[in-house]
Motif scaffolding. Structure first.
Motif, PDB file in Angstrom:
ATOM      1  N   GLY A  56      -0.812   7.193  -8.436  1.00 19.90           N
ATOM      2  CA  GLY A  56       0.333   7.114  -7.540  1.00 19.90           C
ATOM      3  C   GLY A  56       0.604   8.367  -6.731  1.00 19.90           C
ATOM      4  N   GLN A  79      -0.798   8.888 -13.485  1.00 21.02           N
ATOM      5  CA  GLN A  79       0.182   8.929 -12.407  1.00 21.02           C
ATOM      6  C   GLN A  79       0.101  10.232 -11.625  1.00 21.02           C
ATOM      7  OE1 GLN A  79       2.188   6.491 -11.406  1.00 21.02           O
ATOM      8  NE2 GLN A  79       3.138   7.740  -9.786  1.00 21.02           N
ATOM      9  N   ASP A  81       1.085   3.030   4.844  1.00 20.87           N
ATOM     10  CA  ASP A  81       0.798   3.186   3.422  1.00 20.87           C
ATOM     11  C   ASP A  81      -0.693   3.475   3.275  1.00 20.87           C
ATOM     12  OD1 ASP A  81       0.665   3.089   0.691  1.00 20.87           O
ATOM     13  OD2 ASP A  81       1.098   0.941   0.499  1.00 20.87           O
ATOM     14  N   TYR A  82      -1.041   4.418   2.404  1.00 17.80           N
ATOM     15  CA  TYR A  82      -2.452   4.820   2.252  1.00 17.80           C
ATOM     16  C   TYR A  82      -3.107   4.233   1.001  1.00 17.80           C
ATOM     17  CZ  TYR A  82      -2.196   7.758   6.311  1.00 17.80           C
ATOM     18  OH  TYR A  82      -2.086   8.188   7.617  1.00 17.80           O
ATOM     19  N   SER A  83      -2.398   3.354   0.312  1.00 17.25           N
ATOM     20  CA  SER A  83      -2.936   2.791  -0.930  1.00 17.25           C
ATOM     21  C   SER A  83      -4.258   2.053  -0.717  1.00 17.25           C
ATOM     22  CB  SER A  83      -1.915   1.842  -1.564  1.00 17.25           C
ATOM     23  OG  SER A  83      -0.736   2.533  -1.895  1.00 17.25           O
ATOM     24  N   THR A 120     -13.398   5.349   1.959  1.00 15.65           N
ATOM     25  CA  THR A 120     -12.442   5.155   0.867  1.00 15.65           C
ATOM     26  C   THR A 120     -12.527   6.307  -0.124  1.00 15.65           C
ATOM     27  OG1 THR A 120     -12.533   2.743   1.033  1.00 15.65           O
ATOM     28  CG2 THR A 120     -11.800   3.648  -1.067  1.00 15.65           C
ATOM     29  N   LYS A 146       0.138  10.278   2.268  1.00 16.00           N
ATOM     30  CA  LYS A 146       1.097   9.846   3.302  1.00 16.00           C
ATOM     31  C   LYS A 146       1.884  11.043   3.828  1.00 16.00           C
ATOM     32  CE  LYS A 146       3.982   7.195   5.656  1.00 16.00           C
ATOM     33  NZ  LYS A 146       3.623   6.795   7.042  1.00 16.00           N
ATOM     34  N   ASP A 206      -9.081   3.908  -3.892  1.00 13.31           N
ATOM     35  CA  ASP A 206      -9.465   2.854  -4.842  1.00 13.31           C
ATOM     36  C   ASP A 206      -9.934   3.481  -6.158  1.00 13.31           C
ATOM     37  OD1 ASP A 206     -10.430   0.670  -6.216  1.00 13.31           O
ATOM     38  OD2 ASP A 206     -11.515  -0.176  -4.512  1.00 13.31           O
ATOM     39  N   SER A 207      -9.113   3.359  -7.190  1.00 17.49           N
ATOM     40  CA  SER A 207      -9.450   3.942  -8.492  1.00 17.49           C
ATOM     41  C   SER A 207     -10.274   3.007  -9.374  1.00 17.49           C
ATOM     42  CB  SER A 207      -8.161   4.322  -9.242  1.00 17.49           C
ATOM     43  OG  SER A 207      -7.382   3.174  -9.511  1.00 17.49           O
ATOM     44  N   GLN A 235      -1.620   8.915  -3.567  1.00 17.89           N
ATOM     45  CA  GLN A 235      -1.270   8.000  -2.478  1.00 17.89           C
ATOM     46  C   GLN A 235      -0.056   8.510  -1.699  1.00 17.89           C
ATOM     47  OE1 GLN A 235      -2.257   7.249  -5.493  1.00 17.89           O
ATOM     48  NE2 GLN A 235      -3.407   5.337  -5.567  1.00 17.89           N
ATOM     49  N   SER A 236       0.969   8.936  -2.429  1.00 16.66           N
ATOM     50  CA  SER A 236       2.195   9.400  -1.760  1.00 16.66           C
ATOM     51  C   SER A 236       1.963  10.733  -1.050  1.00 16.66           C
ATOM     52  CB  SER A 236       3.337   9.518  -2.768  1.00 16.66           C
ATOM     53  OG  SER A 236       3.020  10.416  -3.809  1.00 16.66           O
TER      54      SER A 236
END
Length: 333
Positions: free
Chosen positions: A294, A289, A319-321, A104, A301, A325-326, A297-298
């Protein structure tokens, strides 16, 4: 030549399965925590590494184990040999989680652009204007790394068919030596090795030119899922020490620079030139952001989809969210 990422992934997956079957209940703390890192890669946190601030904060002995690629870091975390990795490239992280390795992303280590690039040998007679001439020639690049991703993106942009280039999976230091001997037309890498490459050629595209076509370059802090789930407070303490070191360096870098140079295995001049190209995001930036709020994560991908398109990995996650983990950084004071 080091093993390919596919070999490392498969070996790690087998070992991970064995570990999962035999893991006993976790103790309050492990006897030792092992952190993967890179030599010839100076970072602000190395003062805390040398002065054992991590050991004190985490309450255990911390072993720092050097690697020559982020792919090897992934495999070591998945196998249980390493608990966390500092400054793992986004690309090897993305490749690993796309193939199901249990790691992670818990933070951003460093943002850089100028310190990871491809250098064309002086005798090759190739520039971005005639980059298609790389077809049929040999290029060294460590597979499954940021350098690999950047090279493929640059070649695509310049109209080079990368399937017609003889790509050699070589660590940056070996690539620099190959470029010096004219064994390769171009070599890709980072850190001290990249500096040596530049003695024998010119970059194919500058960092500014690469950023203008959407290439971002940053390394992450990652942890094995086993370690992060069993010892979440230790992950947060690691990030706390790192954030403190980054703040201290941003405020007054001069006293830290000789310590960092020695820890990274570079001369003071070499280390300082590399550090000048680095940015170490602080907690508020990390949680914004622009980073783990965000954008990371994008972009992860985007990187994965690009590698699927170029047949470097079989498939990407939807999706890689879930792999980023923040929350650990959120608990940093």
């Amino acid at each position: 030549m080091k093993r390919t990422i596919s070999t490392l992934i498969k070996a790690a997956a087998i070992t991970t399965s064995t570990l999962a079957c035999s893991t006993a209940l976790a103790a309050d703390k492990p006897d030792q925590v092992t952190i993967g890192y890179f030599l010839e890669w100076p970072t602000a946190n190395q003062v805390a590494q040398v002065e054992k601030h991590y050991d004190k904060a985490m309450g255990v002995d911390v072993e720092w184990r050097a690697f020559d690629s982020g792919a090897a870091m992934s495999a070591a975390m998945a196998s249980g040999d390493v608990d966390m990795a500092y400054s793992q490239g986004l690309v090897p992280f993305t490749v690993a989680v796309s193939q199901g390795l249990p790691i992670t992303m818990v933070g951003i280590a460093v943002s850089y652009a100028e310190n990871d690039n491809c250098v064309v040998g002086k005798g090759a007679g190739i520039s971005k204007d005639n980059a298609k001439d790389l077809e049929g020639k040999s290029v060294s690049v460590p597979f499954g790394t940021v350098a690999h991703y950047k090279m493929l993106r640059v070649m695509s942009h310049l109209g080079v068919d990368s399937t017609k280039v003889r790509l050699l999976d070589m660590a940056p230091a070996d690539g620099a030596a190959a470029l010096m001997r004219d064994d390769v037309a171009m070599a890709c890498g980072w850190g001290g090795a990249l500096r040596r490459m530049k003695n024998f050629g010119e970059v194919l595209m500058s960092a500014d030119e690469q950023e203008s076509i959407g290439i971002r370059v940053f390394d992450v802090i990652s942890a094995s899922n086993r370690f992060a789930e069993e010892y979440p407070e230790m992950v947060t303490k690691f990030l706390q020490v790192t954030d403190n070191a980054n703040r201290s360096y941003a405020t007054n870098p001069a006293p830290a620079q000789p310590i960092i140079a020695k820890a990274s295995g570079l001369s003071l001049d070499e280390s300082n030139q590399i550090l000048a190209l680095f940015d170490f995001p602080l907690k508020d930036d990390q949680l914004s952001q622009a980073w783990m709020g965000g954008t990371v994560q994008s972009f992860t991908k985007e990187v994965a989809d690009f590698f699927v398109k170029h047949k470097q990995i079989p498939k990407a996650l939807a999706d890689y969210s879930a792999t980023i983990d923040s929350s650990y950084y959120s608990n940093v004071n």
